[in-house]
Design a protein around this motif. Structure first.
Motif, PDB file in Angstrom:
ATOM      1  N   ARG A 247       0.930  -1.363   0.085  1.00  0.00           N
ATOM      2  CA  ARG A 247       0.117   0.192   0.009  1.00  0.00           C
ATOM      3  C   ARG A 247       1.114   1.235   0.002  1.00  0.00           C
ATOM      4  O   ARG A 247       0.429   2.261  -0.690  1.00  0.00           O
ATOM      5  N   TYR A 248       2.100   1.260   0.779  1.00  0.00           N
ATOM      6  CA  TYR A 248       2.950   2.334   0.818  1.00  0.00           C
ATOM      7  C   TYR A 248       3.733   2.422  -0.490  1.00  0.00           C
ATOM      8  O   TYR A 248       4.294   1.248  -0.814  1.00  0.00           O
ATOM      9  N   PRO A 249       3.823   3.469  -1.140  1.00  0.00           N
ATOM     10  CA  PRO A 249       4.303   3.459  -2.411  1.00  0.00           C
ATOM     11  C   PRO A 249       5.920   3.612  -2.588  1.00  0.00           C
ATOM     12  O   PRO A 249       6.755   3.114  -3.574  1.00  0.00           O
ATOM     13  N   LEU A 250       6.594   3.787  -1.196  1.00  0.00           N
ATOM     14  CA  LEU A 250       8.230   3.918  -1.246  1.00  0.00           C
ATOM     15  C   LEU A 250       8.727   2.670  -0.458  1.00  0.00           C
ATOM     16  O   LEU A 250       9.321   2.971   0.511  1.00  0.00           O
ATOM     17  N   VAL A 251       8.657   1.545  -1.125  1.00  0.00           N
ATOM     18  CA  VAL A 251       9.193   0.373  -0.443  1.00  0.00           C
ATOM     19  C   VAL A 251      10.456  -0.231  -1.298  1.00  0.00           C
ATOM     20  O   VAL A 251      10.488  -0.175  -2.430  1.00  0.00           O
ATOM     21  N   ARG A 252      11.451  -0.754  -0.263  1.00  0.00           N
ATOM     22  CA  ARG A 252      12.695  -1.226  -0.909  1.00  0.00           C
ATOM     23  C   ARG A 252      13.093  -2.335   0.012  1.00  0.00           C
ATOM     24  O   ARG A 252      12.526  -2.698   0.960  1.00  0.00           O
TER      25      ARG A 252
END
Length: 303
Positions: A247-252
């Motif tokens: 859901r969160y767009p800034l994942v690494r």
């Protein structure tokens, strides 16, 4: 002649620190006995400090000395004999694997330990704490002059690489981006500048004074970003559920890369990170553990 031969033998024994094995012996490194130097992406310092503390309490004779550096420097360290393990946000390319195979006669193994997020933080007096992905692009490119973006460096760090590759789609950072030396400096800068917007790893946003690590840093506000997969207009913060459900767009990802051809402290530490205790520590630090599998089910609540 016989006497001279005996005397020569005695001299050789003395030079070899004693014929009876009474001289000093080299201690063989084992998984639970020895010292290893590792290089770690600086944006993961809080959680890796916690991992090392628990690991060394479990194995008192095994020691892990971490050097916290930019991601690029970590990967350079791996090409030296003194560094056998690095923790960074990417694996190896086939070309890099061949390089280590040719140079060190060992093919490093690597894998994902946990999933991290880039947290966006703003000053407590900031008017904006909800952002669209386009807002972040405008900040980092320089199109937005209202905000002052700050990162843990302007080159070579994993946060900067993520910003350029994933947020700016390969474009360079704008000249308006401020470079702080460390993630902690990013937090301090944002806490003291109402227009500042910081980009840091999720493990830095926990409140260090909270024994349960369940609340965000009280000196700044963790901003919400528009949900990547939600129906309708929804804004989410980098909570673990939002990372896990994409859901969160800034994942690494957080990777280990291990260049150890025997069973030493490096292998033991990686195993520790991959299994229950290490994974629980990642969970407490706002990361989503890659080795702990949870099933998400739709439920209906009755009134």
């Amino acid at each position: 002649m016989i006497g001279k031969g005996i005397l020569s033998g005695i001299v050789v024994c003395a030079l070899l620190s004693g014929c009876g094995g009474k001289g000093p012996k080299m201690v063989q490194e084992t998984p639970i006995n020895g010292t290893i130097h590792i290089s770690v992406d600086e944006s993961f310092r809080p959680v890796i400090d916690s991992q090392i503390k628990v690991f060394e309490s479990s194995f008192p004779n095994a020691h892990v000395i971490a050097d916290y550096r930019s991601e690029a420097q970590c990967l350079r360290d791996l090409s030296t004999d003194s560094t056998r393990l690095v923790l960074v946000t990417r694996g190896l390319t086939p070309e890099e694997e061949n390089f280590y195979d040719d140079s060190f006669h060992v093919r490093p193994r690597y894998g994902v330990l946990a999933f991290d997020a880039i947290a966006i933080i703003v000053n407590k007096a900031a008017k904006d704490s909800i952002f669209e992905p386009k807002d972040l692009q405008d900040m980092l490119s320089g199109a937005d002059t209202k905000h002052l973006p700050v990162m843990d460096g302007v080159s070579a760090t994993s946060t900067v690489r993520y910003a350029m590759d994933s947020i700016l789609a390969g474009k360079p950072l704008g000249k308006n981006v401020t470079a702080a030396r460390t993630s902690e400096d990013v937090i301090n800068y944002v806490a003291n500048n109402p227009r500042a917007v910081g980009f840091i790893g999720a493990s830095w946003i926990a409140d260090r004074n909270d024994p349960g690590d369940t609340s965000f840093n009280k000196n700044v506000i963790v901003a919400a970003v528009r949900c990547k997969t939600c129906l309708g207009t929804t804004y989410v913060r980098p909570y673990q559920a939002n990372i896990a459900l994409n859901r969160y767009p800034l994942v690494r990802s957080l990777y280990y890369i291990l260049k150890e051809s025997f069973s030493g402290v490096g292998n033991n530490f990686v195993n520790f990170l991959q299994y229950e205790r290490g994974q629980l520590i990642f969970s407490k630090a706002y990361l989503w553990p890659a080795g702990m599998h949870f099933e998400v089910r739709d439920v209906q609540l009755s009134k």
